[in-house]
Write a protein that holds these residues in place. Structure first.
Motif, PDB file in Angstrom:
ATOM      1  N   SER A  44       0.846  -1.191   0.000  1.00 52.12           N
ATOM      2  CA  SER A  44       0.000   0.000   0.000  1.00 52.12           C
ATOM      3  C   SER A  44       0.884   1.244   0.000  1.00 52.12           C
ATOM      4  O   SER A  44       1.793   1.363   0.815  1.00 52.12           O
ATOM      5  CB  SER A  44      -0.895  -0.009   1.237  1.00 52.12           C
ATOM      6  OG  SER A  44      -1.678   1.164   1.304  1.00 52.12           O
ATOM      7  N   ASP A  46       0.873   5.064   0.758  1.00 47.57           N
ATOM      8  CA  ASP A  46       0.040   5.986   1.531  1.00 47.57           C
ATOM      9  C   ASP A  46       0.773   7.280   1.822  1.00 47.57           C
ATOM     10  O   ASP A  46       1.954   7.273   2.181  1.00 47.57           O
ATOM     11  CB  ASP A  46      -0.377   5.329   2.852  1.00 47.57           C
ATOM     12  CG  ASP A  46      -1.177   4.056   2.625  1.00 47.57           C
ATOM     13  OD1 ASP A  46      -2.275   4.158   2.068  1.00 47.57           O
ATOM     14  OD2 ASP A  46      -0.698   2.971   3.003  1.00 47.57           O
ATOM     15  N   CYS A  70       5.467  -0.063   5.840  1.00 41.30           N
ATOM     16  CA  CYS A  70       4.281   0.036   5.000  1.00 41.30           C
ATOM     17  C   CYS A  70       3.228  -0.953   5.488  1.00 41.30           C
ATOM     18  O   CYS A  70       3.495  -1.806   6.338  1.00 41.30           O
ATOM     19  CB  CYS A  70       4.610  -0.266   3.539  1.00 41.30           C
ATOM     20  SG  CYS A  70       5.111  -1.984   3.248  1.00 41.30           S
ATOM     21  N   ALA A 126      -8.103   1.887   2.534  1.00 39.90           N
ATOM     22  CA  ALA A 126      -8.725   3.023   1.854  1.00 39.90           C
ATOM     23  C   ALA A 126     -10.244   3.019   2.040  1.00 39.90           C
ATOM     24  O   ALA A 126     -10.835   4.003   2.491  1.00 39.90           O
ATOM     25  CB  ALA A 126      -8.369   3.001   0.374  1.00 39.90           C
ATOM     26  N   THR A 129     -11.207   3.285   5.803  1.00 43.89           N
ATOM     27  CA  THR A 129     -10.995   4.640   6.310  1.00 43.89           C
ATOM     28  C   THR A 129     -12.142   5.541   5.873  1.00 43.89           C
ATOM     29  O   THR A 129     -12.673   6.331   6.668  1.00 43.89           O
ATOM     30  CB  THR A 129      -9.656   5.200   5.809  1.00 43.89           C
ATOM     31  OG1 THR A 129      -8.585   4.411   6.347  1.00 43.89           O
ATOM     32  CG2 THR A 129      -9.463   6.644   6.234  1.00 43.89           C
ATOM     33  N   ALA A 154      -7.315   7.927  -2.977  1.00 35.62           N
ATOM     34  CA  ALA A 154      -7.609   6.588  -2.470  1.00 35.62           C
ATOM     35  C   ALA A 154      -8.794   6.561  -1.529  1.00 35.62           C
ATOM     36  O   ALA A 154      -9.648   5.675  -1.610  1.00 35.62           O
ATOM     37  CB  ALA A 154      -6.371   6.030  -1.755  1.00 35.62           C
ATOM     38  N   ASN A 218      -8.819  15.600   3.717  1.00 30.64           N
ATOM     39  CA  ASN A 218      -7.646  14.764   3.465  1.00 30.64           C
ATOM     40  C   ASN A 218      -6.383  15.578   3.238  1.00 30.64           C
ATOM     41  O   ASN A 218      -5.308  14.996   3.053  1.00 30.64           O
ATOM     42  CB  ASN A 218      -7.882  13.897   2.224  1.00 30.64           C
ATOM     43  CG  ASN A 218      -8.933  12.825   2.453  1.00 30.64           C
ATOM     44  OD1 ASN A 218      -8.824  12.014   3.360  1.00 30.64           O
ATOM     45  ND2 ASN A 218      -9.979  12.826   1.628  1.00 30.64           N
ATOM     46  N   LYS A 324      -6.890   4.186  -5.283  1.00 31.71           N
ATOM     47  CA  LYS A 324      -5.882   3.630  -4.387  1.00 31.71           C
ATOM     48  C   LYS A 324      -4.612   3.239  -5.133  1.00 31.71           C
ATOM     49  O   LYS A 324      -4.644   2.401  -6.039  1.00 31.71           O
ATOM     50  CB  LYS A 324      -6.467   2.399  -3.677  1.00 31.71           C
ATOM     51  CG  LYS A 324      -5.478   1.654  -2.795  1.00 31.71           C
ATOM     52  CD  LYS A 324      -4.955   2.535  -1.696  1.00 31.71           C
ATOM     53  CE  LYS A 324      -3.797   1.875  -0.961  1.00 31.71           C
ATOM     54  NZ  LYS A 324      -3.111   2.833  -0.083  1.00 31.71           N
TER      55      LYS A 324
END
Length: 335
Positions: A44, A46, A70, A126, A129, A154, A218, A324
């Motif tokens: 992922s 991020d 990660c 993603a 969240t 994402a 975000n 994502k």
């Protein structure tokens, strides 16, 4: 056995570059008691990874010389623990590497959903969240206006689609006319505002004529500042991330705090997805339903090869991705 991992050479003081990373070959020990040998399948990518380089957050800081941490999907290759067996798929924290030896604590066994990329996107951090932040922190009611920044990203892409599925009016904020068109035409948002447009604030007011009840943030910075001005009284601000502030030496604002919070009696609340671990099954059930009915389109951005991870993160911070972003390190176990 040996594996390749990517480590931080030096912590960035300004913008992150590929020179801040190095690939190195390391020896892996055999798994000790309660440990497993993992083969990394998907990493992922991020924005929070950049924040980890700035100091302690909700996790320990990343230091120079560390392998880059990660969240990843991995296959168990060898197990020295009773709860996991070779062939099992797990998600959890690891590092940018082809293989890793990990304790089983913190690893979660997952089903072999097809495609496996969905375990990183809509059914992964993603999507969950987006679900938990909107549902548990934002608490939307049908007919309300929901504003989402990084709307093509994402998390943002799912926040908006979930809000639409719940009967809300949804306005996105994204970078550039192409992304804004994508957000409205492909993801079904009611409107989208370009934060790069010099007339962004006027466009935001026009897109939200009845004000904003929930702002899912975000990005932080000037966009958060602008959003606070259009909030309705007793609105809710969901603080998920601050990507505009991570990769710069000149982090700013917003300048209207705490004034706007007091005047409008706003509620601002931050969260991380692990706060709602006990609601995991609820989120999974809801997301599967919306994907199955077509109310959520799954948006993914997959790069190939461990060596692409540094550029993938740098590009993410620059807003290159739609949906994502992840890196495929190794083949799917079923391939």
């Amino acid at each position: 056995m040996k594996t390749t991992e990517i480590a931080i050479v030096e912590l960035p003081k300004e913008a992150l570059t590929e020179d801040h990373f190095t690939a190195r070959e390391v020896d892996l020990p055999a798994p000790g008691p309660g440990q497993v040998l993992l083969r990394t399948v998907l990493i992922s990518i991020d924005a929070a990874a950049r924040a980890w380089m700035q100091g302690a957050t909700y996790r320990a800081p990343v230091n120079a010389g560390d392998a880059m941490p990660c969240y990843a999907l991995s296959e168990v290759i060898e197990s020295n623990a009773p709860d996991l067996a070779p062939g099992d798929l797990v998600v959890g924290e690891t590092v940018w590497a082809g293989h890793a030896v990990q304790p089983t604590a913190g690893l979660q066994k997952v089903p072999a959903v097809q495609p496996l990329t969905h375990l990183m996107s809509v059914y992964g951090i993603a999507g969950k969240t987006a679900f938990h932040g909107l549902i548990h922190v934002g608490r939307p009611v049908a007919g309300e206006t929901v504003l989402v920044s990084a709307a093509a990203g994402a998390v943002g892409c799912y926040v908006g689609q979930i809000a639409k599925a719940m009967g809300c009016r949804v306005v996105g904020i994204a970078g550039g006319p192409e992304k804004c068109a994508y957000v409205t035409e492909e993801l079904g948002f009611d409107a989208c505002v370009d934060y790069r447009d010099p007339g962004m604030f006027k466009a935001l007011r026009k897109a939200c004529p009845d004000g904003v009840d929930i702002y899912f943030d975000n990005v932080g910075g000037p966009v958060l500042e602008a959003a606070l001005f259009v909030m309705n009284e007793r609105g809710r601000v969901v603080c998920c991330g601050a990507v505009s502030q991570y990769d710069t030496g000149a982090a700013t604002g917003p300048r209207n705090l705490p004034g706007m919070v007091v005047v409008k009696r706003l509620r601002m609340e931050g969260f991380i997805v692990m706060d709602f671990a006990r609601e995991e099954a609820t989120a999974q059930r809801a997301l599967e339903h919306w994907v199955g009915t077509g109310q959520i389109k799954v948006i993914e951005d997959v790069l190939e090869g461990l060596e692409t991870a540094p550029a993938a993160l740098i590009g993410l911070l620059a807003g290159e991705n739609r949906g994502k972003r992840m890196v495929r390190v190794g083949p799917d176990p079923a391939a």
